[in-house]
Every structure is written in C-alpha cells, then in structure tokens.
Design a protein around this motif. Structure first.
Motif, PDB file in Angstrom:
ATOM      1  N   GLY A 145      42.287  42.393  48.210  1.00 26.04           N
ATOM      2  CA  GLY A 145      43.717  42.560  47.990  1.00 26.04           C
ATOM      3  C   GLY A 145      44.286  41.614  46.946  1.00 26.04           C
ATOM      4  N   CYS A 146      45.603  41.705  46.716  1.00 23.67           N
ATOM      5  CA  CYS A 146      46.253  40.890  45.691  1.00 23.67           C
ATOM      6  C   CYS A 146      47.738  40.693  45.989  1.00 23.67           C
ATOM      7  CB  CYS A 146      46.112  41.572  44.324  1.00 23.67           C
ATOM      8  SG  CYS A 146      46.744  40.564  42.987  1.00 23.67           S
ATOM      9  N   ASP A 147      48.207  39.437  45.826  1.00 26.30           N
ATOM     10  CA  ASP A 147      49.621  39.115  46.076  1.00 26.30           C
ATOM     11  C   ASP A 147      50.444  39.089  44.801  1.00 26.30           C
ATOM     12  OD1 ASP A 147      49.456  36.779  48.926  1.00 26.30           O
ATOM     13  OD2 ASP A 147      48.994  38.917  48.682  1.00 26.30           O
ATOM     14  N   ARG A 148      49.785  39.359  43.656  1.00 28.93           N
ATOM     15  CA  ARG A 148      50.524  39.347  42.400  1.00 28.93           C
ATOM     16  C   ARG A 148      51.324  40.648  42.280  1.00 28.93           C
ATOM     17  NH1 ARG A 148      49.647  34.023  40.380  1.00 28.93           N
ATOM     18  NH2 ARG A 148      47.453  33.516  40.774  1.00 28.93           N
ATOM     19  N   SER A 149      52.207  40.701  41.291  1.00 29.94           N
ATOM     20  CA  SER A 149      53.044  41.912  41.164  1.00 29.94           C
ATOM     21  C   SER A 149      53.080  42.413  39.726  1.00 29.94           C
ATOM     22  CB  SER A 149      54.457  41.564  41.624  1.00 29.94           C
ATOM     23  OG  SER A 149      54.882  40.410  40.880  1.00 29.94           O
ATOM     24  N   CYS A 150      51.913  42.431  39.073  1.00 27.63           N
ATOM     25  CA  CYS A 150      51.872  42.917  37.695  1.00 27.63           C
ATOM     26  C   CYS A 150      52.455  44.331  37.682  1.00 27.63           C
ATOM     27  CB  CYS A 150      50.446  42.903  37.166  1.00 27.63           C
ATOM     28  SG  CYS A 150      49.691  41.264  37.325  1.00 27.63           S
ATOM     29  N   SER A 151      53.407  44.544  36.803  1.00 28.38           N
ATOM     30  CA  SER A 151      54.229  45.758  36.906  1.00 28.38           C
ATOM     31  C   SER A 151      53.467  47.040  36.620  1.00 28.38           C
ATOM     32  CB  SER A 151      55.426  45.651  35.953  1.00 28.38           C
ATOM     33  OG  SER A 151      54.981  45.587  34.605  1.00 28.38           O
ATOM     34  N   PHE A 152      52.310  46.954  35.958  1.00 28.39           N
ATOM     35  CA  PHE A 152      51.544  48.167  35.601  1.00 28.39           C
ATOM     36  C   PHE A 152      50.465  48.485  36.631  1.00 28.39           C
ATOM     37  CE2 PHE A 152      49.850  44.322  33.644  1.00 28.39           C
ATOM     38  CZ  PHE A 152      48.563  44.307  34.137  1.00 28.39           C
ATOM     39  N   CYS A 153      50.290  47.617  37.612  1.00 26.95           N
ATOM     40  CA  CYS A 153      49.078  47.699  38.436  1.00 26.95           C
ATOM     41  C   CYS A 153      49.335  48.237  39.838  1.00 26.95           C
ATOM     42  CB  CYS A 153      48.468  46.308  38.553  1.00 26.95           C
ATOM     43  SG  CYS A 153      46.944  46.303  39.518  1.00 26.95           S
ATOM     44  N   ALA A 154      48.515  49.168  40.247  1.00 27.10           N
ATOM     45  CA  ALA A 154      48.668  49.797  41.569  1.00 27.10           C
ATOM     46  C   ALA A 154      47.763  49.168  42.615  1.00 27.10           C
ATOM     47  CB  ALA A 154      48.354  51.291  41.456  1.00 27.10           C
ATOM     48  N   ILE A 155      46.937  48.204  42.208  1.00 27.34           N
ATOM     49  CA  ILE A 155      45.940  47.670  43.152  1.00 27.34           C
ATOM     50  C   ILE A 155      46.556  47.075  44.412  1.00 27.34           C
ATOM     51  CG2 ILE A 155      44.127  45.934  43.451  1.00 27.34           C
ATOM     52  CD1 ILE A 155      43.177  46.628  40.636  1.00 27.34           C
ATOM     53  N   PRO A 156      47.645  46.287  44.306  1.00 29.62           N
ATOM     54  CA  PRO A 156      48.240  45.783  45.555  1.00 29.62           C
ATOM     55  C   PRO A 156      48.697  46.919  46.482  1.00 29.62           C
ATOM     56  CG  PRO A 156      49.016  44.525  43.678  1.00 29.62           C
ATOM     57  CD  PRO A 156      48.274  45.694  43.121  1.00 29.62           C
ATOM     58  N   LEU A 157      49.069  48.068  45.895  1.00 25.65           N
ATOM     59  CA  LEU A 157      49.495  49.209  46.707  1.00 25.65           C
ATOM     60  C   LEU A 157      48.292  49.859  47.392  1.00 25.65           C
ATOM     61  CD1 LEU A 157      51.848  50.858  44.032  1.00 25.65           C
ATOM     62  CD2 LEU A 157      52.567  49.485  46.015  1.00 25.65           C
ATOM     63  N   ALA A 189      36.862  39.252  42.805  1.00 25.91           N
ATOM     64  CA  ALA A 189      38.031  39.424  43.666  1.00 25.91           C
ATOM     65  C   ALA A 189      39.034  40.207  42.833  1.00 25.91           C
ATOM     66  CB  ALA A 189      38.611  38.061  44.046  1.00 25.91           C
ATOM     67  N   GLN A 190      40.172  40.560  43.404  1.00 20.35           N
ATOM     68  CA  GLN A 190      41.225  41.100  42.545  1.00 20.35           C
ATOM     69  C   GLN A 190      41.779  39.960  41.717  1.00 20.35           C
ATOM     70  OE1 GLN A 190      41.171  44.119  42.530  1.00 20.35           O
ATOM     71  NE2 GLN A 190      40.602  44.801  44.590  1.00 20.35           N
ATOM     72  N   ASP A 191      41.884  38.785  42.344  1.00 19.74           N
ATOM     73  CA  ASP A 191      42.412  37.586  41.683  1.00 19.74           C
ATOM     74  C   ASP A 191      41.646  36.381  42.226  1.00 19.74           C
ATOM     75  OD1 ASP A 191      45.675  35.905  41.719  1.00 19.74           O
ATOM     76  OD2 ASP A 191      43.734  35.353  40.890  1.00 19.74           O
ATOM     77  N   ALA A 226      39.641  35.969  36.866  1.00 16.58           N
ATOM     78  CA  ALA A 226      40.569  34.845  37.034  1.00 16.58           C
ATOM     79  C   ALA A 226      41.952  35.298  36.558  1.00 16.58           C
ATOM     80  CB  ALA A 226      40.091  33.649  36.220  1.00 16.58           C
ATOM     81  N   TYR A 227      42.978  34.595  37.019  1.00 18.88           N
ATOM     82  CA  TYR A 227      44.350  34.962  36.651  1.00 18.88           C
ATOM     83  C   TYR A 227      44.967  33.773  35.932  1.00 18.88           C
ATOM     84  CZ  TYR A 227      48.946  37.153  37.226  1.00 18.88           C
ATOM     85  OH  TYR A 227      50.158  37.745  36.995  1.00 18.88           O
ATOM     86  N   PRO A 228      45.675  33.975  34.818  1.00 16.14           N
ATOM     87  CA  PRO A 228      46.140  32.822  34.020  1.00 16.14           C
ATOM     88  C   PRO A 228      47.215  31.939  34.657  1.00 16.14           C
ATOM     89  CG  PRO A 228      46.736  34.926  32.987  1.00 16.14           C
ATOM     90  CD  PRO A 228      45.887  35.256  34.147  1.00 16.14           C
ATOM     91  N   LYS A 265      55.375  41.413  34.244  1.00 19.47           N
ATOM     92  CA  LYS A 265      55.483  40.515  35.419  1.00 19.47           C
ATOM     93  C   LYS A 265      54.208  39.684  35.578  1.00 19.47           C
ATOM     94  CE  LYS A 265      58.846  43.093  38.126  1.00 19.47           C
ATOM     95  NZ  LYS A 265      59.840  41.977  37.985  1.00 19.47           N
ATOM     96  N   ARG A 266      53.769  39.089  34.446  1.00 18.29           N
ATOM     97  CA  ARG A 266      52.551  38.263  34.485  1.00 18.29           C
ATOM     98  C   ARG A 266      52.900  36.806  34.739  1.00 18.29           C
ATOM     99  NH1 ARG A 266      47.593  40.272  35.056  1.00 18.29           N
ATOM    100  NH2 ARG A 266      46.656  38.817  33.585  1.00 18.29           N
ATOM    101  N   ASN A 267      54.188  36.456  34.772  1.00 19.98           N
ATOM    102  CA  ASN A 267      54.598  35.068  35.085  1.00 19.98           C
ATOM    103  C   ASN A 267      53.974  34.021  34.185  1.00 19.98           C
ATOM    104  OD1 ASN A 267      56.087  36.089  37.290  1.00 19.98           O
ATOM    105  ND2 ASN A 267      54.137  36.279  38.407  1.00 19.98           N
TER     106      ASN A 267
HETATM  107  S1  SF4 Z   1      46.385  43.244  37.524  1.00 17.10           S
HETATM  108 FE1  SF4 Z   1      45.078  42.048  38.870  1.00 17.10          FE
HETATM  109  S2  SF4 Z   1      46.317  40.294  39.416  1.00 17.10           S
HETATM  110 FE2  SF4 Z   1      47.726  41.826  38.639  1.00 17.10          FE
HETATM  111  S3  SF4 Z   1      48.419  42.956  40.446  1.00 17.10           S
HETATM  112 FE3  SF4 Z   1      46.638  44.039  39.616  1.00 17.10          FE
HETATM  113  S4  SF4 Z   1      44.887  43.238  40.770  1.00 17.10           S
HETATM  114 FE4  SF4 Z   1      46.592  41.808  41.030  1.00 17.10          FE
END
Ligand code: SF4
Length: 434
Positions: A145-157, A189-191, A226-228, A265-267
């Motif tokens: 899973g992933c707690d990030r909220s990148c606006s283009f990404c559906a993985i957390p969903l 991992a996702q992150d 890894a996440y920046p 939303k990459r912060n």
């Molecule tokens: S791009 Fe990666 S870090 Fe960002 S929400 Fe998707 S899985 Fe998480």
C-alpha cells in the motif's frame, strides 16, 4: 475438485510477481503442479494476476482474461480465476462483462483463492514462496500500500494504506531466500522510503538495511521505489559503507517543474529535487541513479517540457524510464485537471526523452570501458552469458554480454569482468582472471 495442475499468469510489477510466488508456494505444498505464464493448456485451471496501474497495463490484463475466456468457451480449460489490481478495482464491472471467469479476487485474498482451489492454506509457510525467476535473485517486498497522494496515481485506491512488514518478518523471509540460494535481494514497495512510519512511528529503512547486511550469503541488496520527499538520508552512509548494498537507487522523480510537481502532489519542488540528487552523489560517489519521468501531465506546456529535457540532460541519470500520462479513474488529477496534452504529443515527448537518454546512456557506458566490475551471471544465450553489474537491476537496466564458449561459467555466480566495449544499453566484457 483440487486441480492437479495450475497455470499462474502474472502481469504488472515485481510486487505482483511476489504475490504470485507466494500463491505458488502454497499450491506447491498442496502437491499441485504449477506452470507460469504459459500457453500450455495442459493446466486446465488458470489464475491471472492482473495489473491496474495505467491504461496500457489494464488493456494487457483484459486481453489476457479474454484470451483464456476464449479457451474456456472452447472447452480447452475448465476453470479461470482472476486476481490482482485490475480485479481489486473493477471486480463488479468485470464480473458482468466476463461470465466465463469463475471468480474475481482482489490483492489481499490469498486464503480465499487457495480455498476455492480446494487446497489447504499452509500457515507454516509464512515468508516462503516459489521463486519463478532465476534463483540467484529475489524481490523482497517490505510493505504494502501507499499513504502518498500523487494526483495521477491510482495505487493507493487499489492497494490501500501503507502497511510495513515488521523487521523480524522481513529478516526471516530474507534468511529463507538466502537458504534457497538467493544472493541478490531486490527491496520493493510502493514507497520504500516510508518504511516503518506506521509500525515504528519513524522511518526505519536504515535499521532494516543494517539487519539485512548481516545475512552472510546475501551478496547484493538493491533498493527500488524510493520516494524523494522526506528521503531518509540516514541510509546514505549505510549504503556507502556496506559491501553488500549496491550503489544503486531507483527513485522516480516524475518531473522537475515546480508547478507540475505541485499539481502532481509530489510535495517537493525543483530546488529540493536538485539538492537531493546532489546529496546522493556527494555522499555516495559513483552511485547509479534510476528514475522514472512522466510526460504529458495536464497543463504541461512546451516550456515545461523543455525544462524537463534540460533536467534530464543536466542530471545524466544512469537509467531512466518514461511514461505518458494516462487519466486514471477517481484520481485527483482525473477529477480536477483537464487531460489537455494530445496523445500524439505525449508520445512525441516520451520519444524525445528516450532519445536523449539513449545518448547519455551510451556516454556513461563508454566511460566504463577499460574498467573491471563484479558481475552476477543471469543467463546463458548460446556461446555468451549475460550478467549485470551492481549498477544494473534485473529486467529494467543494462546488461553485460560476455563470450563463454567453454560453458564453464555458472549462472548465479559472481565473476570479475573487464569492459571492452559499450552500446547504449549494454556493456561488452571479457573475463578478468587477476
Ligand atoms: S506514485 Fe508511488 S508514491 Fe505516489 S501514490 Fe502512487 S504508489 Fe504512492
């Protein structure tokens, strides 16, 4: 009735591959014979582990389901099951569209799948699995899973909230993998860099690496995804001082323009991105950086793209992959931003970035001529063997091609190789017996 033979078809990323390997490990212990990604219809039960990341991946998953549905209609297979990310997201719609599929499962339904296959869930196998890749390397998934909220990404969903695996569980899994001959652990991992925040209330990747570093027969440890933002820089000296942790880091930056990064939303902004890369190269001289770039994001102007090209030119990533933006249902970008870059233009931009990277990759590879590297051998092709340096991960990066007419070289072993030539994406080597 419990099938005698099952074909597991795995699509998508290495995280999906680990899920399929865990399922395979369970079924194997139930004396079920397994095929992987096979067109061999002697397995009359098929399980497809799908990907739902972006449009192309979804289409590939649907095409695979349809082709096996066809086989079922033709009576060539008896049972068809679907699991994984696409199924997790679109189970109900797929069920209506594809009546040939016996059942749809999500990403966390291992026990249910084993049950419907009339097999027994083997609790004692926790952390064990059947490797379906060459046995000298293995992906080690440290969280889900992933707690990030990148606006283009559906993985957390799809994959839900970030859940770290406790260090003890990861170490026991790593020891199991080492005991079956694995020498290279590829951490995924996702992150990756978020590891530990949920269960230890702090980033704990450094602790995990120090523990993994103690496993004697593991020779290489590699970091992916890894996440920046709030990167745990305490891992950098550990990477530098360890003889096992590869001087290699996969870290998707996606873009460099601060406005686009904000809309993604990459912060993180341009300045901090550049600072972070500088820090990597200062703390670990010669580190190989792999990144992923996303082009054609909503609102990306020609000037923004020029800025991105300049970033790629200036930074000279060792390895780079590029994606074109695809609107993913229910993501922030899909709901709030207009997908205004034409598909053709997205593809043109992606091609331009890859052409740039091709030249950079050739320059970087050419600089390696005359040097000797530790190389792990992945496979044999006729009179040649194919391997990788610590700067190359499996399937996505460069390879080292070496003549071995004597066939004396063992797959999965390490050898010293001198580089004598280079192409954009490969190195040519000879054995260095010194
Ligand atoms: S791009 Fe990666 S870090 Fe960002 S929400 Fe998707 S899985 Fe998480």
């Amino acid at each position: 009735m419990k099938p005698k033979k099952i074909n597991i078809v795995t699509l998508g990323c290495s995280k999906n591959l680990v899920d399929s390997q865990v399922l395979a490990g369970q079924l194997q212990k139930n004396n079920i014979e397994l095929l992987h990604d096979s067109n061999d219809l002697s397995a009359r039960t098929v399980v497809i582990n799908t990907c739902g990341f972006i449009l192309d991946a979804k289409q590939e998953s649907i095409d695979n389901i349809l082709s096996f549905a066809e086989e079922k209609r033709a009576g060539n297979i008896d049972h068809l099951f679907v699991m994984g990310c696409l199924s997790e997201r679109y189970k109900d719609a797929l069920r209506k569209e594809m009546p040939e599929v016996d059942e749809f499962f999500g990403v966390n339904n291992l026990r249910e799948i084993i049950e419907i296959l009339d097999a027994d869930y083997k609790k004692e196998l926790l952390g064990e699995r059947q490797l379906t890749n060459p046995g000298h390397y293995a992906y080690l998934k440290i969280s889900e899973g992933c707690d990030r909220s990148c606006s283009f990404c559906a993985i957390p969903l799809i994959r839900g909230k970030h859940i770290s695996k406790p260090i003890e569980k990861i170490i026991s899994e790593a020891n199991y993998l080492a005991s079956i001959g694995v020498k290279e652990l590829i951490l995924i991992a996702q992150d990756l860099t978020y590891y530990g925040i949920d269960i230890y209330k702090k980033q704990a990747l450094a602790e995990l690496l120090l523990e993994l570093d103690k496993i004697e027969s593991i020779e290489w440890i590699r970091l992916h995804y890894a996440y920046p933002t709030s990167f745990p820089t305490d891992i950098l000296p550990i990477m530098r001082l360890s003889s096992k942790i590869c001087n290699y880091l996969d870290i998707p930056f996606q873009h460099i323009n601060s406005r686009i990064l904000a809309d993604m939303k990459r912060n993180i902004d341009k300045e901090n991105t550049l600072q972070l890369i500088k820090k990597f190269r200062k703390e670990i001289p010669g580190i190989a950086l792999r990144t992923t770039i996303l082009v054609g994001f909503p609102g990306e102007t020609v000037e923004d793209f020029e800025e991105l090209k300049e970033f790629v030119k200036e930074t000279r990533f060792d390895r780079l992959g590029v994606f074109t933006y695809s609107e993913e249902d229910d993501t922030h970008a899909a709901i709030h931003l207009k997908d205004d870059v034409p598909e053709k233009e997205k593809q043109r931009r992606a091609d331009e970035i890859m052409l740039l990277q091709q030249d950079i990759s050739l320059e970087i590879n050419t600089e390696k001529i005359g040097r000797t590297f530790k190389v792990i051998i992945d496979r044999r092709e006729g009179d040649q063997v194919i391997g990788r340096t610590e700067f190359d991960s499996v399937e996505v990066d460069n390879e080292v091609v070496i003549e071995d007419p004597s066939a004396s070289i063992q797959i999965g072993n390490f050898y010293k190789v001198e580089i004598i030539d280079a192409t954009e994406f490969d190195l040519i080597g000879i054995w260095n017996y010194d």
